[in-house]
Design an enzyme around this catalytic site. Sequence first.
Site, PDB file in Angstrom:
ATOM      1  N   ASN A 217     -58.559 -32.770 128.649  1.00  7.63           N
ATOM      2  CA  ASN A 217     -58.952 -32.369 127.642  1.00  7.63           C
ATOM      3  C   ASN A 217     -58.023 -31.990 126.497  1.00  7.63           C
ATOM      4  OD1 ASN A 217     -61.141 -31.568 125.279  1.00  7.63           O
ATOM      5  ND2 ASN A 217     -62.453 -30.347 126.797  1.00  7.63           N
ATOM      6  N   TRP A 218     -57.621 -31.889 125.453  1.00  6.68           N
ATOM      7  CA  TRP A 218     -56.634 -31.181 124.732  1.00  6.68           C
ATOM      8  C   TRP A 218     -57.329 -30.289 123.597  1.00  6.68           C
ATOM      9  CZ3 TRP A 218     -52.743 -35.935 122.663  1.00  6.68           C
ATOM     10  CH2 TRP A 218     -51.814 -35.954 123.565  1.00  6.68           C
ATOM     11  N   LYS A 219     -58.771 -30.599 124.035  1.00  4.48           N
ATOM     12  CA  LYS A 219     -59.138 -29.204 122.713  1.00  4.48           C
ATOM     13  C   LYS A 219     -58.704 -29.384 121.087  1.00  4.48           C
ATOM     14  CE  LYS A 219     -60.754 -26.883 127.180  1.00  4.48           C
ATOM     15  NZ  LYS A 219     -61.021 -25.652 127.648  1.00  4.48           N
TER      16      LYS A 219
ATOM     17  N   HIS B 193     -69.228 -30.248 125.812  1.00  3.14           N
ATOM     18  CA  HIS B 193     -68.988 -29.598 126.171  1.00  3.14           C
ATOM     19  C   HIS B 193     -68.826 -28.182 126.127  1.00  3.14           C
ATOM     20  CE1 HIS B 193     -65.422 -27.264 127.310  1.00  3.14           C
ATOM     21  NE2 HIS B 193     -64.805 -28.310 128.090  1.00  3.14           N
TER      22      HIS B 193
ATOM     23  N   GLU C 142     -67.876 -25.176 125.702  1.00  7.55           N
ATOM     24  CA  GLU C 142     -67.705 -24.109 124.260  1.00  7.55           C
ATOM     25  C   GLU C 142     -68.285 -24.882 123.013  1.00  7.55           C
ATOM     26  OE1 GLU C 142     -63.537 -25.827 124.886  1.00  7.55           O
ATOM     27  OE2 GLU C 142     -63.219 -24.319 126.218  1.00  7.55           O
TER      28      GLU C 142
ATOM     29  N   GLU D 211     -68.240 -29.005 135.482  1.00  5.68           N
ATOM     30  CA  GLU D 211     -67.610 -27.679 134.514  1.00  5.68           C
ATOM     31  C   GLU D 211     -68.182 -26.072 134.974  1.00  5.68           C
ATOM     32  OE1 GLU D 211     -64.737 -29.841 132.992  1.00  5.68           O
ATOM     33  OE2 GLU D 211     -65.706 -28.859 130.664  1.00  5.68           O
TER      34      GLU D 211
ATOM     35  N   GLY E 214     -60.826 -22.297 132.117  1.00  3.58           N
ATOM     36  CA  GLY E 214     -59.264 -21.991 131.486  1.00  3.58           C
ATOM     37  C   GLY E 214     -59.385 -20.683 131.965  1.00  3.58           C
TER      38      GLY E 214
ATOM     39  N   SER F 195     -60.381 -25.774 135.204  1.00  2.00           N
ATOM     40  CA  SER F 195     -58.910 -25.287 135.906  1.00  2.00           C
ATOM     41  C   SER F 195     -58.440 -25.595 137.459  1.00  2.00           C
ATOM     42  CB  SER F 195     -59.480 -23.265 137.169  1.00  2.00           C
ATOM     43  OG  SER F 195     -59.101 -23.099 135.702  1.00  2.00           O
TER      44      SER F 195
ATOM     45  N   GLY G 193     -58.730 -29.455 131.367  1.00  4.29           N
ATOM     46  CA  GLY G 193     -57.825 -28.575 129.722  1.00  4.29           C
ATOM     47  C   GLY G 193     -56.583 -28.511 130.046  1.00  4.29           C
ATOM     48  N   GLY G 194     -56.487 -27.683 130.064  1.00  5.64           N
ATOM     49  CA  GLY G 194     -54.574 -26.323 130.302  1.00  5.64           C
ATOM     50  C   GLY G 194     -53.868 -26.998 130.704  1.00  5.64           C
TER      51      GLY G 194
END
Length: 257
Positions: free
Chosen positions: A11-13, A99, A101, A171, A177, A217, A238-239
Amino acid sequence: MMIRKKIAAANWKMNLTLTQANELLDNMVKDIALTNLNHEVVFAVPFPYLSAMKERIKSQKNIVIAAQNCYSKKSGAYTGEISAEMLASVGVDFVVLGHSERREYFVETNAQLTEKMQLVLDNKMKVIFCCGEPLHVREANQQNEFVHTQIQESLFAFTPEQLTQIVIAYEPIWAIGTGKTATTEQAEDIHQAIRAMIEKKYGTQVAQQMSILYGGSVKANNAKELFACANIDGGLVGGASLIAAEFLSIIKALPDL
Ligand code: PEP
């Protein structure tokens, strides 16, 4: 026993310019050597790059492209929104929905997510449906009930056939994150509980077929242990998916069975 897909989803966001995105994707794709046809790699990229990314991976087996959202209406006067039909028309394979977010910053509700999922499925794409509890819920040990409500209100409207087109990503919000990962025991416990919820409503066959990913994470150094759990079928990342070497190691951590 039914064999279900093992998936590493990036997930590059809202990160990367087109040049950076092309470079990152090309760097990874040349080194992704999927020998197990039961493994799948998903890149959830920003809307403007979907066509270009699809073009770049089109000859790759089991590497697919996802959008990070879509709108809950079919078409019409919704300036700035993107429909499921548009995504399907540019070759998108998956849409990530729910998600945390998006739930938090864009106030997406379980009911709205059902509408979005319906449109994605109507357009023959698959869904990665995200669920997971905030920290205060985990501290009160109410995570299973919380996730049950999310799943019941968003997923249980669908038929068993539709469920087979949905991947769940659990999640915990407190792990996204933050560098904090759920322990393998915490993750496996709730994954098992989620599979049991699906089983209760849809039966063993659907539940055993469903891929349930862990997100929060996931890194190269914890992926193997997490993915080795019986009910964890890969990760939504993500990251670490923005760093080629990290994400490649995460893909390699997908188990063979
Ligand atoms: C995510 O956003 O889905 C996620 C899991 O992020 P991170 O890996 O950075 O925690």
